[in-house]
Design a protein around this motif. Sequence first.
Motif, PDB file in Angstrom:
ATOM      1  N   PHE A 119       7.277  -6.450  19.077  1.00  0.00           N
ATOM      2  CA  PHE A 119       8.058  -7.318  18.397  1.00  0.00           C
ATOM      3  C   PHE A 119       8.948  -8.076  19.236  1.00  0.00           C
ATOM      4  CE2 PHE A 119       8.438  -4.284  14.513  1.00  0.00           C
ATOM      5  CZ  PHE A 119       7.127  -4.641  14.156  1.00  0.00           C
ATOM      6  N   PRO A 120       9.106  -9.290  18.979  1.00  0.00           N
ATOM      7  CA  PRO A 120      10.037 -10.087  19.882  1.00  0.00           C
ATOM      8  C   PRO A 120      11.759  -9.668  19.633  1.00  0.00           C
ATOM      9  CG  PRO A 120       9.419 -11.559  17.812  1.00  0.00           C
ATOM     10  CD  PRO A 120       8.519 -10.267  17.757  1.00  0.00           C
ATOM     11  N   SER A 121      12.466  -9.838  20.536  1.00  0.00           N
ATOM     12  CA  SER A 121      13.908  -9.284  20.452  1.00  0.00           C
ATOM     13  C   SER A 121      14.596 -10.034  19.463  1.00  0.00           C
ATOM     14  CB  SER A 121      14.514  -9.413  21.942  1.00  0.00           C
ATOM     15  OG  SER A 121      14.665 -10.786  22.134  1.00  0.00           O
ATOM     16  N   PHE A 122      14.264 -11.257  19.060  1.00  0.00           N
ATOM     17  CA  PHE A 122      15.160 -12.072  18.387  1.00  0.00           C
ATOM     18  C   PHE A 122      14.808 -11.443  16.863  1.00  0.00           C
ATOM     19  CE2 PHE A 122      11.276 -14.631  18.452  1.00  0.00           C
ATOM     20  CZ  PHE A 122      11.117 -14.775  17.059  1.00  0.00           C
ATOM     21  N   LEU A 123      13.537 -10.748  16.618  1.00  0.00           N
ATOM     22  CA  LEU A 123      13.169 -10.331  15.084  1.00  0.00           C
ATOM     23  C   LEU A 123      14.093  -9.272  14.888  1.00  0.00           C
ATOM     24  CD1 LEU A 123      11.394 -10.554  12.653  1.00  0.00           C
ATOM     25  CD2 LEU A 123       9.751  -9.044  13.998  1.00  0.00           C
ATOM     26  N   ILE A 124      14.342  -8.388  15.674  1.00  0.00           N
ATOM     27  CA  ILE A 124      15.300  -7.202  15.413  1.00  0.00           C
ATOM     28  C   ILE A 124      16.579  -7.590  15.352  1.00  0.00           C
ATOM     29  CG2 ILE A 124      16.086  -4.868  16.485  1.00  0.00           C
ATOM     30  CD1 ILE A 124      12.961  -5.169  15.938  1.00  0.00           C
ATOM     31  N   THR A 125      17.187  -8.510  16.162  1.00  0.00           N
ATOM     32  CA  THR A 125      18.377  -9.111  15.870  1.00  0.00           C
ATOM     33  C   THR A 125      18.758  -9.684  14.696  1.00  0.00           C
ATOM     34  OG1 THR A 125      18.457  -9.423  18.411  1.00  0.00           O
ATOM     35  CG2 THR A 125      20.044 -10.377  17.152  1.00  0.00           C
ATOM     36  N   LEU A 126      17.624 -10.520  13.996  1.00  0.00           N
ATOM     37  CA  LEU A 126      17.913 -10.982  12.794  1.00  0.00           C
ATOM     38  C   LEU A 126      17.965  -9.985  11.792  1.00  0.00           C
ATOM     39  CD1 LEU A 126      15.445 -13.909  13.025  1.00  0.00           C
ATOM     40  CD2 LEU A 126      17.940 -14.178  12.827  1.00  0.00           C
ATOM     41  N   ALA A 127      16.956  -8.778  11.780  1.00  0.00           N
ATOM     42  CA  ALA A 127      17.174  -7.738  11.096  1.00  0.00           C
ATOM     43  C   ALA A 127      18.469  -7.119  10.820  1.00  0.00           C
ATOM     44  CB  ALA A 127      16.000  -6.767  11.359  1.00  0.00           C
ATOM     45  N   LEU A 128      19.173  -6.886  11.945  1.00  0.00           N
ATOM     46  CA  LEU A 128      20.697  -6.229  12.044  1.00  0.00           C
ATOM     47  C   LEU A 128      21.382  -7.281  11.308  1.00  0.00           C
ATOM     48  CD1 LEU A 128      20.524  -4.692  15.683  1.00  0.00           C
ATOM     49  CD2 LEU A 128      20.377  -3.579  13.425  1.00  0.00           C
ATOM     50  N   LEU A 129      21.237  -8.622  11.683  1.00  0.00           N
ATOM     51  CA  LEU A 129      22.138  -9.728  11.242  1.00  0.00           C
ATOM     52  C   LEU A 129      21.982  -9.625   9.439  1.00  0.00           C
ATOM     53  CD1 LEU A 129      21.814 -12.800  13.712  1.00  0.00           C
ATOM     54  CD2 LEU A 129      23.858 -11.272  13.337  1.00  0.00           C
ATOM     55  N   PHE A 130      20.965  -9.482   9.077  1.00  0.00           N
ATOM     56  CA  PHE A 130      20.792  -9.371   7.582  1.00  0.00           C
ATOM     57  C   PHE A 130      21.375  -8.080   7.065  1.00  0.00           C
ATOM     58  CE2 PHE A 130      16.592 -11.879   8.151  1.00  0.00           C
ATOM     59  CZ  PHE A 130      17.123 -13.089   7.945  1.00  0.00           C
ATOM     60  N   LEU A 131      21.307  -7.185   8.002  1.00  0.00           N
ATOM     61  CA  LEU A 131      22.093  -5.824   7.033  1.00  0.00           C
ATOM     62  C   LEU A 131      23.484  -5.782   7.577  1.00  0.00           C
ATOM     63  CD1 LEU A 131      19.105  -3.243   8.466  1.00  0.00           C
ATOM     64  CD2 LEU A 131      19.725  -4.022   6.152  1.00  0.00           C
ATOM     65  N   TYR A 132      24.104  -6.068   8.780  1.00  0.00           N
ATOM     66  CA  TYR A 132      25.305  -5.803   9.086  1.00  0.00           C
ATOM     67  C   TYR A 132      26.139  -7.048   9.345  1.00  0.00           C
ATOM     68  CZ  TYR A 132      23.002  -1.217   9.552  1.00  0.00           C
ATOM     69  OH  TYR A 132      22.229   0.016   9.427  1.00  0.00           O
ATOM     70  N   GLY A 133      25.501  -8.227   9.328  1.00  0.00           N
ATOM     71  CA  GLY A 133      26.198  -9.461   9.769  1.00  0.00           C
ATOM     72  C   GLY A 133      27.605  -9.694   8.538  1.00  0.00           C
ATOM     73  N   THR A 134      28.047 -10.761   9.089  1.00  0.00           N
ATOM     74  CA  THR A 134      29.284 -11.008   8.134  1.00  0.00           C
ATOM     75  C   THR A 134      28.865 -11.399   6.776  1.00  0.00           C
ATOM     76  OG1 THR A 134      29.410 -13.335   9.032  1.00  0.00           O
ATOM     77  CG2 THR A 134      30.740 -11.529  10.076  1.00  0.00           C
TER      78      THR A 134
END
Length: 297
Positions: free
Chosen positions: A117-132
């Motif tokens: 998996f690319p790193s930005f995919l995991i980051t986007l998933a975290l943003l969808f879950l815990y982002g503002t």
Amino acid sequence: MASATAGAVPTGRQLSVPRWAWTLPPLAALGLAFLYPLALVVWQSVSPDSGGHDLSAYGQVLGSTVFREALLNTVVIAASATAGCLVLGFTLALVIAFVPFPGGRALSRVVDVFLAFPSFLITLALLFLYGTTGIVNGLWTQATGAASGPLDFLQTPWGVVLAEITYFTPFVMRPLLAAFERLDTAQIEAASSLGARAPRVVGRVILPEALPALAAGGSLVLVMCLNEFGIVLFTGAKGVTTLPMLVYGKAILDGDYPGACVVAVVSVVVSVALHTLYRAVVSRTLPASGGTRAAAR
């Protein structure tokens, strides 16, 4: 018969290639793919826009507050993420390898897929879950009527650390799972039969055998965290500038290519230095393995 033998054309000797000559092709490929671009970066770092060659760019960059903060952020984030990956990766690998549960083998295969998996995919998933504006904060605002949710940590250094731990932990788990597959279970059974409880078996039998795999996975994660760019960029962490982000800012946003090359050279030096220090520290712990006898003490 003698005349036929005398008229025969002697066969020539086989040409022998010196052993050192076989090293030339890989050295040439290494030089073209790595050393030459690195040499260009170093050359550009001592070639200011005003012309000539000097170390003025180093003085300007290394003496700036922005660089010192970026260096500190890079080291702290990389060290924290590596420590988290080692602890979480070792724990998850232990559960997968030694705690029987349905789907354990399938879960170990998922780890291999996760590595692609690319790193930005995991980051986007975290943003969808815990982002503002993510799912968790959305549910909170709907339930309470508040203007904003309680979670706002992804845009801090700890959010970057969490994202890097989430993404890089499988890079620690993969060598650990391979090491656990080669582990002699008779040692564990003998330690258990001698009265050693599970924590002692893990600390005295399993952990010493896993140290080489931990060293390999940890050193790889440390180097990748030091040079990680996508996670910091996609989290949008406010005020969190790392060395890769500083290179991007100077080269793309400011057009300061000598300054960007100075930061790149420092980043390479820091990566190699911390990687060497990490391996030296781990190598000191490897002879301390006690095996089954130590577990029973």
